[in-house]
Design an enzyme around this catalytic site. Sequence first.
Site, PDB file in Angstrom:
ATOM      1  N   LEU A  33       0.858  -1.182   0.000  1.00  0.00           N
ATOM      2  CA  LEU A  33       0.000   0.000   0.000  1.00  0.00           C
ATOM      3  C   LEU A  33       0.897   1.235   0.000  1.00  0.00           C
ATOM      4  O   LEU A  33       1.980   1.229   0.575  1.00  0.00           O
ATOM      5  CB  LEU A  33      -0.905   0.024   1.238  1.00  0.00           C
ATOM      6  N   ASP A  34       0.424   2.304  -0.641  1.00  0.00           N
ATOM      7  CA  ASP A  34       1.160   3.569  -0.624  1.00  0.00           C
ATOM      8  C   ASP A  34       1.311   4.066   0.810  1.00  0.00           C
ATOM      9  O   ASP A  34       0.530   3.699   1.702  1.00  0.00           O
ATOM     10  CB  ASP A  34       0.421   4.641  -1.434  1.00  0.00           C
ATOM     11  N   LYS A  35       2.287   4.930   1.024  1.00  0.00           N
ATOM     12  CA  LYS A  35       2.583   5.432   2.370  1.00  0.00           C
ATOM     13  C   LYS A  35       1.354   6.011   3.070  1.00  0.00           C
ATOM     14  O   LYS A  35       1.114   5.735   4.243  1.00  0.00           O
ATOM     15  CB  LYS A  35       3.687   6.491   2.286  1.00  0.00           C
TER      16      LYS A  35
END
Length: 249
Positions: free
Chosen positions: A94-96
Amino acid sequence: MSVDKAYKLLAMQENISNSKAKELIDKGLVRVGGKKVVIARGEINVDTNFVVKDVAPIKVIFQDNDILVVDKPAFLTADEVAKKYPKAILLNRLDKETSGVMMFAKNEEFQKRAIKEFKANRVYKEYVAIVEGKVIDEIEIDKPILTTKDRGSAKSKIDMKKGKPAKSTVYPLLVEGNKSKIKVVIESGRTHQIRVHLNSVGLPIIGDLMYGKPATNITRVLLHSKITRIFDYEFECKEPREFRVYEFN
């Protein structure tokens, strides 16, 4: 009025090291006057008062002999979460600033089986997002995505010739003013797929500085991985507070 670099002033205010101050700014956790501080080395007035947001804890929501599943908080990278579980093998990223379901295999046999499911698009992935624009009908976005990397940073775009196949289906949940809360179900899982797809149809995710536009009262990209199904498993992470009580104004 005298100025200094943002990270140095933050370090003094919080009584932390310069490197820690840079890290907090890079994570998107530092705000001034309701706006996110983006450039750690940017110059700012010495009397600036910084507000630092806490990162929520990582929560284990399920585990057995094969799989470990956590509720990833925003502001941590997938690799930072993975470091907490060195014996497990990361299955999805998942993105930050994206929160929600992250899965790890606990053995190589399960990892290989899971990878086959991902490659065959047999893993159900449901997200929740809040976007600019009115969504009143189901929307299918079937546009190939090309991802490039520059100095370790990835960025994606729609590319009809060179992109890899990507499909996202959008379902309306709530509309208020010119903002909408939506459900997004994706096939495949290209880098930044949902963010790029939504922006391509004029529905940028609120808080998305890379593909959308800044939001003064939002500290993160309002995207959450809510439900994932793989094999006979189903995992759900409830939306964080900012999704439940978000004020559309």
